[in-house]
Scaffold this motif. Structure first.
Motif, PDB file in Angstrom:
ATOM      1  N   LEU A 126       5.158 -14.042  -3.854  1.00  0.00           N
ATOM      2  CA  LEU A 126       4.918 -13.534  -2.503  1.00  0.00           C
ATOM      3  C   LEU A 126       4.639 -12.039  -2.605  1.00  0.00           C
ATOM      4  CD1 LEU A 126       5.051 -14.116   0.626  1.00  0.00           C
ATOM      5  CD2 LEU A 126       7.425 -13.333   0.504  1.00  0.00           C
ATOM      6  N   ARG A 127       3.611 -11.584  -1.907  1.00  0.00           N
ATOM      7  CA  ARG A 127       3.244 -10.158  -1.921  1.00  0.00           C
ATOM      8  C   ARG A 127       3.038  -9.684  -0.492  1.00  0.00           C
ATOM      9  NH1 ARG A 127      -1.472  -7.627  -5.841  1.00  0.00           N
ATOM     10  NH2 ARG A 127      -1.107  -5.406  -5.401  1.00  0.00           N
ATOM     11  N   VAL A 128       3.633  -8.562  -0.167  1.00  0.00           N
ATOM     12  CA  VAL A 128       3.555  -8.014   1.190  1.00  0.00           C
ATOM     13  C   VAL A 128       3.015  -6.584   1.113  1.00  0.00           C
ATOM     14  CG1 VAL A 128       4.838  -7.425   3.278  1.00  0.00           C
ATOM     15  CG2 VAL A 128       5.492  -9.441   1.951  1.00  0.00           C
ATOM     16  N   LEU A 129       1.973  -6.316   1.890  1.00  0.00           N
ATOM     17  CA  LEU A 129       1.379  -4.985   1.923  1.00  0.00           C
ATOM     18  C   LEU A 129       1.507  -4.395   3.326  1.00  0.00           C
ATOM     19  CD1 LEU A 129      -0.693  -6.901  -0.060  1.00  0.00           C
ATOM     20  CD2 LEU A 129      -1.446  -4.581  -0.556  1.00  0.00           C
ATOM     21  N   GLU A 130       2.048  -3.191   3.390  1.00  0.00           N
ATOM     22  CA  GLU A 130       2.265  -2.501   4.657  1.00  0.00           C
ATOM     23  C   GLU A 130       1.513  -1.173   4.658  1.00  0.00           C
ATOM     24  OE1 GLU A 130       4.556  -3.841   6.833  1.00  0.00           O
ATOM     25  OE2 GLU A 130       5.705  -5.193   5.548  1.00  0.00           O
ATOM     26  N   ARG A 131       1.070  -0.752   5.837  1.00  0.00           N
ATOM     27  CA  ARG A 131       0.543   0.599   6.017  1.00  0.00           C
ATOM     28  C   ARG A 131       1.274   1.238   7.201  1.00  0.00           C
ATOM     29  NH1 ARG A 131      -5.402   2.993   7.880  1.00  0.00           N
ATOM     30  NH2 ARG A 131      -5.069   5.081   6.987  1.00  0.00           N
ATOM     31  N   LEU A 132       2.065   2.235   6.903  1.00  0.00           N
ATOM     32  CA  LEU A 132       2.802   2.947   7.940  1.00  0.00           C
ATOM     33  C   LEU A 132       1.931   4.059   8.503  1.00  0.00           C
ATOM     34  CD1 LEU A 132       6.288   3.228   6.197  1.00  0.00           C
ATOM     35  CD2 LEU A 132       5.525   1.498   7.822  1.00  0.00           C
ATOM     36  N   VAL A 133       1.634   3.950   9.785  1.00  0.00           N
ATOM     37  CA  VAL A 133       0.787   4.931  10.472  1.00  0.00           C
ATOM     38  C   VAL A 133       1.626   5.616  11.539  1.00  0.00           C
ATOM     39  CG1 VAL A 133      -1.222   5.220  11.969  1.00  0.00           C
ATOM     40  CG2 VAL A 133      -1.321   3.637  10.033  1.00  0.00           C
ATOM     41  N   GLN A 174      11.370 -11.463 -10.097  1.00  0.00           N
ATOM     42  CA  GLN A 174      10.880 -10.181 -10.597  1.00  0.00           C
ATOM     43  C   GLN A 174      10.081  -9.520  -9.476  1.00  0.00           C
ATOM     44  OE1 GLN A 174       9.639 -10.213 -14.910  1.00  0.00           O
ATOM     45  NE2 GLN A 174       9.572 -12.425 -14.547  1.00  0.00           N
ATOM     46  N   LEU A 175      10.388  -8.247  -9.233  1.00  0.00           N
ATOM     47  CA  LEU A 175       9.794  -7.546  -8.092  1.00  0.00           C
ATOM     48  C   LEU A 175       9.225  -6.208  -8.522  1.00  0.00           C
ATOM     49  CD1 LEU A 175       9.331  -7.286  -4.986  1.00  0.00           C
ATOM     50  CD2 LEU A 175      11.551  -6.121  -4.892  1.00  0.00           C
ATOM     51  N   LEU A 176       7.955  -6.003  -8.181  1.00  0.00           N
ATOM     52  CA  LEU A 176       7.311  -4.705  -8.375  1.00  0.00           C
ATOM     53  C   LEU A 176       7.082  -4.105  -6.998  1.00  0.00           C
ATOM     54  CD1 LEU A 176       5.977  -2.613 -10.229  1.00  0.00           C
ATOM     55  CD2 LEU A 176       3.843  -3.913 -10.008  1.00  0.00           C
ATOM     56  N   ASN A 177       7.682  -2.933  -6.760  1.00  0.00           N
ATOM     57  CA  ASN A 177       7.574  -2.280  -5.454  1.00  0.00           C
ATOM     58  C   ASN A 177       6.922  -0.904  -5.622  1.00  0.00           C
ATOM     59  OD1 ASN A 177       8.499  -2.497  -2.510  1.00  0.00           O
ATOM     60  ND2 ASN A 177       9.206  -0.459  -3.067  1.00  0.00           N
ATOM     61  N   ARG A 178       5.787  -0.709  -4.952  1.00  0.00           N
ATOM     62  CA  ARG A 178       5.068   0.558  -5.026  1.00  0.00           C
ATOM     63  C   ARG A 178       5.004   1.193  -3.636  1.00  0.00           C
ATOM     64  NH1 ARG A 178       1.214  -2.833  -7.812  1.00  0.00           N
ATOM     65  NH2 ARG A 178       1.213  -2.493 -10.072  1.00  0.00           N
ATOM     66  N   VAL A 179       5.185   2.504  -3.595  1.00  0.00           N
ATOM     67  CA  VAL A 179       5.031   3.254  -2.349  1.00  0.00           C
ATOM     68  C   VAL A 179       4.061   4.399  -2.606  1.00  0.00           C
ATOM     69  CG1 VAL A 179       6.165   4.585  -0.538  1.00  0.00           C
ATOM     70  CG2 VAL A 179       7.372   2.675  -1.614  1.00  0.00           C
ATOM     71  N   LYS A 180       2.991   4.453  -1.830  1.00  0.00           N
ATOM     72  CA  LYS A 180       1.992   5.506  -1.962  1.00  0.00           C
ATOM     73  C   LYS A 180       1.900   6.272  -0.646  1.00  0.00           C
ATOM     74  CE  LYS A 180      -2.840   6.364  -3.256  1.00  0.00           C
ATOM     75  NZ  LYS A 180      -4.124   5.750  -3.685  1.00  0.00           N
ATOM     76  N   VAL A 181       2.088   7.578  -0.715  1.00  0.00           N
ATOM     77  CA  VAL A 181       2.000   8.441   0.458  1.00  0.00           C
ATOM     78  C   VAL A 181       0.682   9.208   0.393  1.00  0.00           C
ATOM     79  CG1 VAL A 181       3.086  10.300   1.768  1.00  0.00           C
ATOM     80  CG2 VAL A 181       4.513   8.678   0.497  1.00  0.00           C
ATOM     81  N   CYS A 182      -0.151   9.038   1.426  1.00  0.00           N
ATOM     82  CA  CYS A 182      -1.467   9.682   1.463  1.00  0.00           C
ATOM     83  C   CYS A 182      -1.516  10.680   2.618  1.00  0.00           C
ATOM     84  CB  CYS A 182      -2.576   8.649   1.649  1.00  0.00           C
ATOM     85  SG  CYS A 182      -2.665   7.422   0.331  1.00  0.00           S
ATOM     86  N   ILE A 183      -1.998  11.867   2.323  1.00  0.00           N
ATOM     87  CA  ILE A 183      -2.113  12.886   3.356  1.00  0.00           C
ATOM     88  C   ILE A 183      -3.272  12.603   4.301  1.00  0.00           C
ATOM     89  CG2 ILE A 183      -2.474  15.357   3.783  1.00  0.00           C
ATOM     90  CD1 ILE A 183       0.268  14.533   2.695  1.00  0.00           C
ATOM     91  N   HIS A 184      -4.341  12.009   3.783  1.00  0.00           N
ATOM     92  CA  HIS A 184      -5.481  11.711   4.638  1.00  0.00           C
ATOM     93  C   HIS A 184      -6.253  10.531   4.034  1.00  0.00           C
ATOM     94  CE1 HIS A 184      -8.426  12.582   7.773  1.00  0.00           C
ATOM     95  NE2 HIS A 184      -9.369  12.329   6.871  1.00  0.00           N
ATOM     96  N   ASP A 217       5.528  -6.877  -4.530  1.00  0.00           N
ATOM     97  CA  ASP A 217       5.013  -8.083  -5.189  1.00  0.00           C
ATOM     98  C   ASP A 217       6.158  -8.745  -5.956  1.00  0.00           C
ATOM     99  OD1 ASP A 217       3.524 -10.029  -6.371  1.00  0.00           O
ATOM    100  OD2 ASP A 217       2.265  -8.688  -7.559  1.00  0.00           O
ATOM    101  N   GLY A 218       6.628  -9.889  -5.460  1.00  0.00           N
ATOM    102  CA  GLY A 218       7.732 -10.595  -6.102  1.00  0.00           C
ATOM    103  C   GLY A 218       7.325 -11.991  -6.548  1.00  0.00           C
ATOM    104  N   TYR A 219       7.918 -12.458  -7.646  1.00  0.00           N
ATOM    105  CA  TYR A 219       7.562 -13.779  -8.133  1.00  0.00           C
ATOM    106  C   TYR A 219       8.657 -14.344  -9.036  1.00  0.00           C
ATOM    107  CZ  TYR A 219       6.240 -11.060 -12.279  1.00  0.00           C
ATOM    108  OH  TYR A 219       6.254 -10.209 -13.351  1.00  0.00           O
ATOM    109  N   VAL A 220       8.643 -15.661  -9.158  1.00  0.00           N
ATOM    110  CA  VAL A 220       9.494 -16.389 -10.100  1.00  0.00           C
ATOM    111  C   VAL A 220       8.557 -17.123 -11.044  1.00  0.00           C
ATOM    112  CG1 VAL A 220      11.147 -18.275 -10.399  1.00  0.00           C
ATOM    113  CG2 VAL A 220      11.420 -16.658  -8.507  1.00  0.00           C
TER     114      VAL A 220
END
Length: 258
Positions: A126-133, A174-184, A217-220
């Motif tokens: 299962l993979r979840v993608l978010e964009r915080l605005v 197993q879980l891979l968690n990435r957070v990317k902060v973009c100025i613009h 992104d998590g998976y078994v």
């Protein structure tokens, strides 16, 4: 936090990999008809190419191979089922809650299983993608945890983006968690994701400015006999772990959805 997550979630993906099926092409019309009944009437064949290394005589040569996949979409182009010889993937840009998401995905998996007579799964993910605005009058600092903004604050000046990443194992997950902060910038997609003709939420497509991306992104990965109850339980457990990672990435005042 339900309202925040439903507005920030721009793509949710479930995947089940199974033992390779060699006869998928001869059953695709039956599968297509079933997906049409399940409100995914639009179908497309997708071709991709890989390069295999093969031993010929006393040397190795690169041999291109073409693979077929079949995509079944709903009328609004907000959800896709993609089927190939060893995997079923479900993508939606209209995530509402985990229960309805799993119901729809498992309905698609049931269609495939009934026709192809699958015996076992190799991987469930299962993979979840978010964009915080930020809302009007708000800043990213109002949405993200201090650790995600800390580097920007310490460096000073003008940072284009920052990214943190953690790989975590909890029991079989197993879980891979990435957070990317973009100025613009506008909406971004990870390089390994093909959006095809997916329709995304208008507010996330049209907005350009400060934002943050959370990609969980998590998976078994283990061989298991086909079990819909087990697939549903595994995906729910992965989602629960993703929610913990999400709560750790956002501002503490936002809490966590139980």
């Amino acid at each position: 936090m339900t309202k925040l997550r439903n507005s920030s979630n721009y793509l949710t993906i479930a995947e089940i990999r199974f033992d390779q099926v060699t006869h998928i092409a001869q059953h695709i019309q039956t599968i297509q008809a079933a997906f049409r009944v399940a409100h995914h009437p639009d179908s497309t064949m997708i071709k991709s190419q890989t390069i295999n290394v093969e031993q010929i005589d006393h040397g190795q040569v690169l041999v291109p191979q073409t693979h077929n996949a079949y995509m079944f979409s709903n009328k609004n182009k907000t959800s896709h089922f993609i089927l190939n010889a060893q995997c079923l993937t479900f993508k939606t840009s209209n995530f509402r809650d985990i229960e309805s998401f799993l119901t729809l995905f498992l309905e698609g998996f049931s269609i495939v299983h009934q026709v192809l007579k699958l015996t076992s799964t190799q991987r469930i993910g299962l993979r979840v993608l978010e964009r915080l605005v930020p809302a009007k009058g708000k800043q990213l600092a109002d949405y993200l945890g201090p650790s995600e903004l800390n580097l920007h604050q310490k460096l000073g000046g003008h940072s284009v983006f920052s990214q943190t990443e953690i790989f975590h194992q909890f029991k079989d997950i197993q879980l891979l968690n990435r957070v990317k902060v973009c100025i613009h910038g506008g909406l971004e997609l990870p390089r390994d994701i093909d959006p095809a003709d997916m329709a995304f939420k208008v507010n996330l497509i049209t907005y350009s400015g400060p934002s943050a991306y959370i990609d969980s992104d998590g998976y078994v990965e283990k061989k298991q006999k086909i079990s819909f109850a087990n697939a549903e339980k595994t995906l729910a457990q992965i989602h629960a772990l993703i929610m913990v990672a999400y709560a750790a990435s956002v501002h503490p005042k936002l809490g966590i959805e139980r």
